[in-house]
Write an enzyme that holds these catalytic residues in place. Structure first.
Site, PDB file in Angstrom:
ATOM      1  CE1 TYR A 178      -3.955  -0.591  -5.369  1.00  0.00           C
ATOM      2  CE2 TYR A 178      -4.619  -2.880  -5.566  1.00  0.00           C
ATOM      3  CZ  TYR A 178      -4.379  -1.769  -4.786  1.00  0.00           C
ATOM      4  OH  TYR A 178      -4.547  -1.832  -3.427  1.00  0.00           O
ATOM      5  CE1 TYR A 187      -3.805  -0.368   4.611  1.00  0.00           C
ATOM      6  CE2 TYR A 187      -2.175  -0.679   6.320  1.00  0.00           C
ATOM      7  CZ  TYR A 187      -2.567  -0.818   5.015  1.00  0.00           C
ATOM      8  OH  TYR A 187      -1.720  -1.393   4.119  1.00  0.00           O
ATOM      9  CB  VAL A 247      -0.072  -5.926   4.184  1.00  0.00           C
ATOM     10  CG1 VAL A 247      -1.324  -5.272   4.719  1.00  0.00           C
ATOM     11  CG2 VAL A 247      -0.132  -6.114   2.689  1.00  0.00           C
ATOM     12  CB  SER A 258      -0.928   0.029   1.223  1.00  0.00           C
ATOM     13  OG  SER A 258      -2.023  -0.822   1.015  1.00  0.00           O
ATOM     14  CE  LYS A 270      -4.310   1.403  -1.377  1.00  0.00           C
ATOM     15  NZ  LYS A 270      -3.726   0.081  -1.153  1.00  0.00           N
TER      16      LYS A 270
END
Lengths: 304, 304, 304, 304
Positions: free
Chosen positions: C189, C240, C258, C61, C64
């Protein structure tokens, strides 16, 4: 019928151990979880009863049917359905999110708490006392039992632990679904939930609803269209979150309450009252549902 | 600073026509939508003020910052955060569904109504009066203005139209988030929302928060860790549902109220108070947000 | 700094036993849960590193942030924010209900899966390969490491187990949030999620973002406004569902993945890269969060 | 019956102007909004038909009844109901939030898209073609019309615009509700939606379902318990979000489709097929619902 009822009641009684009495107020928790009574009254007045049919209990959510009928007797249906929907809810019986996320902001149906509280706004009477007496009067008439009253201890306990219902009511007040005083409506609501009777009284009420609002002698207590509307809503949403499953397995318009009662109405045939306070996870009588299943299968009672 | 403030305030004043004053209670609606005052007080005490800085208004949701600080002063943080979360909410400021659908059932943060009501449970005081006076006392201290009080008319109006907040409070009561009396907490909550002051008072409060809880003269009113926690929550959730957008465009810990006020805190630099009651669709001052954007860009105030 | 980093890393290493490596794909699960490396690079280029800083891992992540920056480099912000919101989400990182129940139907922010997939639609390139290479190129530039590539095994595993992301993407396709081919966007992605590097590479990227997009030598890689926007979104939604709590305890714009990585950016001061794959319940590195807390407290890094 | 049908059809035809044909695919939009045909076939085979009863149309969601029956024929009920619930949904027919927010993650019932796609997983056949042919074969048998087939243009259009359904399917794949290939299930699903027939074919199917799965000549096509389950689910959830209201006003197990068709089943009495493609806001035929209301009132068809 008497034989069938005795046999099935005896056979299913051991299921009580799979359930538990309601625990949110002391008065309900102390009920005997092994109690099990049932009564069937046909539209011609024939009556069969078995087990603990003399036991009195509070009808709790079964009162929603009676309040809904009063509501339709006292207010034009169009007006009622502008504020209360009749669609089923997959959410828990006391969910508030539903009120907020569904576009209409209307309570989904009169068989969940929010809907029943909103119904009370349309029941005749200016005070909690008057509204309660209106519903109590209808109940006594349908049950042919002028001795029916409410259990004051249960009423007080429910009122004391009723913050979730208070939240629902204030929410509806803020969105204009209800216009009456919150305390008035809740007081009347908690009081009808505490109406106390036997399963024979329930069966008697059921028999009138089975007869399209008429007693065995032909006297009309409720107009047929209102009775049909009530039976429809019972069939679709009367058994909390397992209404769909119950419709498949039993197929009889019914309403259960956490006091352990079930009121079932087989159109044009019979009313059934059951009392067995050991409840399943959804809040309905374990033995009651099992007995309804057995009767439905053996007598072909499903309306579907 | 004075020159910059005058220039930008004058330049941005016409934006007021794009907003509207709050309409849910009469006292707020009758505010002059063209009013526009601003005050900047640096941590060394330097002060610049412009426009309608003498105008008094109710701080409404800005009080959530003050209640939250009292809550952290009066109750250990661990205990507070067991009941109140600090995550942002994408939902409306008065959403109840959030309380139900999120696993913890905790109000998402102290800057939304549910969270602020829950905070009040942790503010010292047994009665509504005591809790209110606790927050009022802190407010007077931080603003160095013992004359600050609440507007009784606004308080009464809010209380009268506060059914949504009542619903939130009873919901939290039913889930055990709050343990105090609902009426006590709401009364205190409505009363602090009605605290009345000028944007200069707000700037003064902001200056102390900018100075990690100390006044220009070095006196400590609030411990630094509590001030930092408050500034963080303001930065993340202080501007209703546009907190994220505001963070990108302005980047200064701020809290707005539907009375038209904005309290902004630039850490180690300055406190800013603004009053301009024409609100945007989210409930924040149109001119206030524009002025904060201009100041942030020209003075490089973003903390990010 | 080197001393502080060594000391804290050693002191906090035992916390690893409180977490678990990600289990949804085999490649992540087999990571050594005791691995713990950290690197701090200041904006002037000074570097401190400790522990397993040579270990390579997939950034998951954290990508992102890089995709979001590419998205803002390749498409006007106005156009991006018409489709992607920047408000925080209290729901789980892969929630789909949020897309449906919030009025705008926009993904709530670019740091959740839906938002990151939507970002990919705005990254330059017609094919998945081109979009991936665009992000990879920026990554190599910021990290000053042309050897950075993706882990093909992880990419294939993610793609194979990516039905939830496929659901999110088709949902956004159906509501017009994304216009490109779902497979193209998802392929790109999944591939950027599998970008592999060391925590030193992350720290290097962080140092550029700390320096408003410029390297220690003054070369501009990303315009300052875009960097500030990215840092703001990281500060509000980078960790998160515990972004709020992390903001209070650490207060540094950060993004975790993660794979066990954390990228942290202290504006105008330093970039920090951490690798420690034992994760807490929210999916962030246990040791990484603890180390950030220690550094923030001791060096006063909180932006709030 | 013929006279009644002609009279009511003529009287209600003007209502068509209150509805609109479905607009999401061209093939449906170009239907004649004034078309109106109806057919009633009693369980003894007696047939009445009126208006545009020779018009062919795609049955769309009515296929959900046929897929559900195949699903119950091909897979034990216990297994089916582990994955698909039978509770009503107050949300829109293609809602995805329901899948996420309800604890079971099960599609709420087989009459909404998610449930129907999940049903297809339990229909015999390894390929989309085989699954489709399974449902088509049952359809031809029940309708006594081996010429029934699907409309390839509609099928292709639906598949092309089916991203929302793709999202639902991938979501269910990710939660383990479905185990088959998403493309296979969707292909079969889109294809059965494009099954094309007349309202006479529908009435014929309805007559078999009315006769507990037997034709007028006594041949059993579907076991009675499966037919009853299907009728129950139709009664509770067959009319999208107005199933409750329809139950009160009509009270006949029915299923509507956006192609303008309605399949209605009066247990032990008759099957009714209607075609009138001007739809109301919920996606059901305006004239169809009106005609069902008229027939139900005049013939006393409500099961409740």
């Amino acid at each position: 019928m008497q034989e069938l009822l005795d046999r099935e009641r005896t056979a299913l009684a051991p299921l009580a151990k799979e359930g538990k009495t309601a625990s949110y107020i002391p008065a309900l928790q102390k009920a005997n979880p092994r109690a099990f009574g049932a009564c069937v009254i046909e539209t011609d007045g024939t009556c069969a009863k078995s087990g603990d049919y003399r036991e009195r209990f509070t009808i709790q959510s079964i009162s929603k049917v009676l309040s809904f009928i009063c509501c339709l007797l006292d207010t034009p249906a169009k007006q009622v359905f502008e504020k209360i929907s009749v669609e089923s809810s997959p959410a828990a019986f006391n969910a508030i999110a539903d009120l907020e996320t569904h576009e209409t902001k209307k309570p989904l149906n009169p068989m969940i708490n929010a809907g029943a509280i909103a119904c009370m706004d349309f029941v005749a009477g200016d005070t909690a006392e008057e509204k309660f007496e209106r519903v109590q009067a209808l109940t006594r008439t349908l049950a042919k039992n002028p001795a029916i009253g409410h259990n004051e201890e249960v009423f007080r306990s429910e009122r004391q632990s009723g913050d979730r219902n208070r939240s629902l009511a204030y929410y509806m007040k803020s969105t204009g679904i209800i216009t009456g005083e919150v305390d008035t409506l809740l007081d009347a609501y908690f009081r009808v939930c505490a109406l106390e009777m036997t399963c024979e009284d329930l069966a008697q009420i059921g028999a009138v609803l089975a007869g399209d609002g008429k007693s065995a002698s032909g006297e009309e207590f409720v107009p047929a269209p209102i009775v049909k509307t009530a039976r429809t809503v019972m069939a679709l949403c009367g058994m909390y979150n397992e209404s769909g499953r119950y419709a498949i397995q039993v197929g009889v318009p019914s309403k259960s309450g956490v006091g352990g009662g079930i009121l079932a109405v087989v159109p044009n045939k019979m009313g059934i009252g059951i009392f067995a306070p050991a409840l399943n996870e959804y809040g309905s009588s374990v033995c009651g549902i099992a007995l309804m299943g057995a009767l439905s299968r053996q007598l072909g009672l499903s309306v579907f």
